[in-house]
Enzyme design. Structure first.
Site, PDB file in Angstrom:
ATOM      1  N   TYR A 467       2.586  -6.261   8.367  1.00  0.00           N
ATOM      2  CA  TYR A 467       2.195  -7.614   8.784  1.00  0.00           C
ATOM      3  C   TYR A 467       0.721  -7.671   9.191  1.00  0.00           C
ATOM      4  O   TYR A 467       0.366  -8.240  10.214  1.00  0.00           O
ATOM      5  CB  TYR A 467       3.084  -8.123   9.924  1.00  0.00           C
ATOM      6  CG  TYR A 467       4.558  -7.945   9.684  1.00  0.00           C
ATOM      7  CD1 TYR A 467       5.122  -8.207   8.438  1.00  0.00           C
ATOM      8  CD2 TYR A 467       5.405  -7.509  10.693  1.00  0.00           C
ATOM      9  CE1 TYR A 467       6.480  -8.039   8.205  1.00  0.00           C
ATOM     10  CE2 TYR A 467       6.768  -7.335  10.471  1.00  0.00           C
ATOM     11  CZ  TYR A 467       7.296  -7.603   9.228  1.00  0.00           C
ATOM     12  OH  TYR A 467       8.641  -7.423   8.997  1.00  0.00           O
ATOM     13  N   HIS A 468      -0.139  -7.102   8.324  1.00  0.00           N
ATOM     14  CA  HIS A 468      -1.580  -7.094   8.592  1.00  0.00           C
ATOM     15  C   HIS A 468      -2.379  -7.713   7.447  1.00  0.00           C
ATOM     16  O   HIS A 468      -3.346  -7.115   6.964  1.00  0.00           O
ATOM     17  CB  HIS A 468      -2.064  -5.651   8.830  1.00  0.00           C
ATOM     18  CG  HIS A 468      -1.398  -4.955   9.959  1.00  0.00           C
ATOM     19  ND1 HIS A 468      -1.384  -3.568  10.089  1.00  0.00           N
ATOM     20  CD2 HIS A 468      -0.736  -5.434  11.045  1.00  0.00           C
ATOM     21  CE1 HIS A 468      -0.728  -3.234  11.180  1.00  0.00           C
ATOM     22  NE2 HIS A 468      -0.323  -4.346  11.780  1.00  0.00           N
ATOM     23  N   PRO A 469      -2.029  -8.902   6.968  1.00  0.00           N
ATOM     24  CA  PRO A 469      -2.790  -9.490   5.857  1.00  0.00           C
ATOM     25  C   PRO A 469      -4.196  -9.880   6.306  1.00  0.00           C
ATOM     26  O   PRO A 469      -4.398 -10.359   7.426  1.00  0.00           O
ATOM     27  CB  PRO A 469      -1.966 -10.727   5.486  1.00  0.00           C
ATOM     28  CG  PRO A 469      -1.257 -11.103   6.748  1.00  0.00           C
ATOM     29  CD  PRO A 469      -0.948  -9.798   7.435  1.00  0.00           C
TER      30      PRO A 469
END
Length: 552
Positions: A467-469
């Site tokens: 969850y690190h876009p």
């Protein structure tokens, strides 16, 4: 319905800018599509798996079928709530490595080297090291963002650090300070038992001022006339309205929604906008491109002793933990339970760590969707600098339609080599003497999976986004055709419009993204106000002796 500055998004960077701009006397309106962040599911650190799975708090994005992961669609949570993703994330605080930011500068983000950004990290922090050490010269102690460490009472946290040393890796007392590389205590944005989101750290202070207000509405596009941003069109109460900016419009809507709004406003690749009948304002080929993320796998072990969090994995225990937290803000509910970590280099010759571990004394999926398999523990592991790049595109010209997100995970041979190495190194660490009193057997991938092909099948079927876009409107020099914003975060080709959030990252940082996203908001505020940036630091970060010897 107008102010000096109109900020789209009350997330990590948006909250920081609202506080700093209003604190300087400017009038600020913050537009946020999401609702309140008040409630135990968000404020209780131990409940972290709930908000990201609730439509009330999450935009609910999913990737397109990922071609190299068997066509799986991966969840892409983004906070649709006051505080943005800082209100639904895992509360893990990682600045990134010094070389990340030096690379930004080398890629054209002038003024964003480690020496330039370290003073802003220090400005945002209120650091509480506890009994586990660290050098205060590298940390901030009077900023609004409380950074703490969990109590590490479970012996498995210490076994993980000890095993890392037994496997030949360094120990670090503070991976956010002088030395990132090594094993040591994890840091979290938790204060006095509560999630300390960007809303708690910044926005609530700003909203106490008469010159700052929050508007609950969904932004549809930036209103641009003759190349100048004049305001933001929003949908409010079923009616389209325009909120006007006297000085600037500032986009801070996330690495997913910021490029979407740019394209809906006519800023992006001309051919793509033409496909959707959107009049072109500025042809910027980089909008929506350069999408990056961290992919991870849970390497899980069954425990031979009943000392893990599994003994609390039942309704009665969860209720007791919740009640204790509700009345005292203490107990297991007051920590995210990620209390030990490691940053290592995958092999000799790598300049700085390219693998990160999140250790958890429970064998369960991070999003809470899969039941725990009895007593166990796990390390989330994945490469930090994948060469794969994806994109974000519009599904239509309707602002209510979610964009099309394709990360293009595992699209290079290097990705597969790096991920296999991650699994094998994790197994090596768990095989050390420190874990022998607690080890039963491997749950995932499972002892039967050993060859490259067998590990590849596990990676293809079981990896998940961390969850690190980021990176979808990257920073660079104004003559760079793929840059979207310049080093002062001004959108190239449009006056009075800036963008400041994780979409501006030229390259993903080494770790979780909340800390650098807030830093971008902090530094952006000085650029917006026309202030001289904070003086660069002369601190020299630690590099592994193997690398330094190779340079000599």
């Amino acid at each position: 319905m107008e102010a000096d500055f109109v900020i789209i998004g009350a997330g990590s960077a948006g909250c920081a800018m609202a506080c700093r701009l209003s604190g300087a006397g400017a009038s600020v309106l913050v537009i946020e599509a999401g609702g309140s962040d008040i409630g135990p599911f968000i404020q209780m650190p131990g409940a972290l798996s709930y908000p990201m799975n609730m439509a009330r708090y999450d935009w609910g994005f999913q990737s397109e079928p990922e071609p190299h992961l068997g066509g799986r669609r991966l969840a892409t949570p983004r906070g649709k709530v006051i505080g943005g993703s800082s209100s639904i994330n895992g509360m893990i605080y990682v600045r990134g490595h010094a070389r990340d930011f030096d690379t930004w500068a080398e890629m054209g983000a002038d003024g964003w080297s480690y020496a330039d950004v370290l003073p802003y990290f220090k400005r945002q922090e209120n650091w509480h090291p506890g009994p586990f050490g660290g050098d205060p010269a590298w940390r901030g102690t009077d900023g609004p963002l409380h950074v703490t460490r969990g109590p590490r009472k479970n012996p498995l946290y210490h076994a993980f650090v000890e095993a890392g040393q037994q496997a030949g890796y360094p120990k670090t007392d503070d991976y956010n300070g002088h030395q990132q590389e090594g094993f040591g205590p994890f840091e979290q944005t938790v204060w006095r038992g509560r999630r300390w989101s960007a809303a708690n750290a910044y926005l609530r202070t700003a909203l106490k001022r008469e010159n700052c207000d929050l508007i609950r509405a969904e932004a549809r596009r930036v209103v641009i006339e003759e190349g100048r941003a004049l305001g933001v069109e929003v949908m409010r109460g079923g009616q389209a309205q325009v909120i006007r900016a006297r000085r600037e419009v500032i986009l801070a809507a996330s690495s997913i929604n910021s490029p979407k709004l740019l394209m809906l406003s006519g800023i992006g690749p001309a051919a793509h906008l033409g496909e959707h009948g959107i009049p072109l304002v500025a042809d910027r080929a980089g909008v929506g491109q350069n999408l990056q993320d961290h992919l991870e796998l849970y390497v899980q072990m069954a425990a031979s002793q009943p000392i893990t969090l599994y003994r609390h994995w039942n309704l009665l225990s969860k209720a007791a933990i919740g009640a204790q937290w509700l009345f005292t803000k203490t107990g297991l509910g007051s920590s995210n339970q990620f209390e030990s970590t490691g940053f290592i280099r995958s092999r000799a010759g790598v300049e700085y760590p390219d693998i990160q571990f999140h250790f958890l004394p429970l064998a369960v999926r991070y999003d809470g969707k899969t039941a725990a398999e009895g007593h166990g523990f796990q390390a989330h592991v994945g490469p930090m600098r994948s060469p794969s790049r994806g994109h974000i595109k519009l599904a239509s010209n309707d602002p209510m339609d979610p964009p099309k997100i394709l990360f293009n995970y595992m699209s290079t041979e290097q990705d597969w080599q790096d991920f296999r190495r991650c699994i094998r190194l994790t197994r090596e660490i768990f095989a050390q003497d420190a874990f022998k009193p607690y080890m039963k057997h491997e749950i995932q991938p499972g002892a039967a999976f050993q060859s490259d092909d067998e590990l590849d099948s596990v990676i293809r079927d079981h990896t998940e986004s961390a969850y690190h876009p980021c990176g979808t409107a990257r920073m660079g020099r104004r003559d760079d055709p793929m840059a979207v914003v310049d080093p002062e975060l001004r959108v190239i080709g449009v006056d009075r419009l800036r963008l400041a959030d994780s979409s501006t990252f030229p390259q993903i940082t080494n770790g979780n993204l909340n800390a650098p996203s807030i830093m971008v908001g902090e530094k952006a505020a000085d650029h917006i106000l026309g202030k001289t940036p904070l003086p660069p630091s002369n601190a020299e970060p630690w590099m592994h002796p193997d690398w330094e010897a190779a340079q000599r």
